[in-house]
Design an enzyme around this catalytic site. Sequence first.
Site, PDB file in Angstrom:
ATOM      1  N   ASP A 120       0.814  -1.225   0.000  1.00  0.00           N
ATOM      2  CA  ASP A 120       0.000   0.000   0.000  1.00  0.00           C
ATOM      3  C   ASP A 120       0.840   1.265   0.000  1.00  0.00           C
ATOM      4  OD1 ASP A 120       0.796  -0.886   2.576  1.00  0.00           O
ATOM      5  OD2 ASP A 120      -0.692   0.382   3.547  1.00  0.00           O
TER       6      ASP A 120
ATOM      7  N   GLU B 288      -0.569  -2.031   5.236  1.00  0.00           N
ATOM      8  CA  GLU B 288       0.337  -1.944   6.388  1.00  0.00           C
ATOM      9  C   GLU B 288       0.237  -0.587   7.059  1.00  0.00           C
ATOM     10  OE1 GLU B 288       3.514  -0.808   8.814  1.00  0.00           O
ATOM     11  OE2 GLU B 288       3.370   0.021   6.785  1.00  0.00           O
TER      12      GLU B 288
END
Length: 397
Positions: free
Chosen positions: A84, A142
Amino acid sequence: MSDENKGWSGQLPEWVHEQVVAWRRHLHQHPELSFEETETAQFVEDTLRSFGGLIISRPTKTSVLARLVGAYPGKTLALRADMDALPIAEENTFDYVSQNPGVMHACGHDGHTAVLLATARLLVEQKERLHGEIRFIFQHAEELPPGGARELVEAGVLDGVDWIVGEHLAAQLPVGQIGVVYGQMSASPDNFTITVNGVGGHAGFPHRSVDTIAIGAQIVTNIQHIVARYTDPLERLVVSVTQFTAGASHNVIPDKVTLKGTVRSFSEQVRKQAEEQLQRIVAGIVSAHNAQFEFQYVYGYDPVVNDEALTRIVEEAAIEVVGKERVVHNPPGMGGEDFSAYQRKVPGTFINIGAGNVEKGIVYPHHHPRFAIDEDALANGVALFVKAAEKLVDWQS
């Protein structure tokens, strides 16, 4: 593992550097936020399928798991990369900058994903010699609690796994170095929100108000005692107020102030004590000034604590990749990482791959709009993953 059963060794194939850079640049141009990594996950899945030899699944909507099951029974190793990006407007000027306005890979997750893709391609070639299994975990989210790692553990990606190894491209380390941490590595990043409700009024008549800004200022000052006077000096603890929001006019005392911040710690006892002390200090100050308050405390990720035995093996791999003089022992840091969710399930270690380069102007920290990496670091990340796999699982000679 015995010497006669060694797996991959030697220099990386020539294709690795060019391909891993190309993958990383593609991902950098197309960043996606936490829990929204739809195109990223599809790109990863499609790329993995092109290698052949892998069992591929989607444990969640925006994550990918690839399993390399060897021809012989044995141990199971998991390797993890996060995918991400962050809600940051990129300020770099190279030709592969983000094409998604306001979203940027400002923490190196594009590189992590590319490194694990290259690792998977290399290790697929060893399938017929492999004893056991290697799992490649391409994780979503994350950056945003509760984080994707916990979801993946609940989905069973670590069932039957003996160890897990993760890497993080580290801007604070020069390219060519690999950073190892034994034991405690990163802290628990908890967040708090304090809302003080008073009585607003004219700034020229403060005695008719309950001044929330004055109360908020006292809170900011007094909670510093949590670290300075209420906590053992040998413990690691950070309490930071990062937002102070109140008022809209120079001559109006606002009726509400909102404070937000973070608490970082390693010890569960210190973590709980800090929460209790924070709330007690706020309650005392607010009560003394006839105001009211609302208190919210959200636990973030658990601390990352590296398994000593596994870390020692991976450090040996790092020495073989870059040389003993370039492997450094890093101190713990107060950042947070949801890799800890995996470590609560199986022994794990998290390794820093040096990616900074002052001579090239690659000096900006993680989460900065001009963050960048020296792409030579990517090959080091691939080599370390492969070498660690060589040491942790057996190969038929």
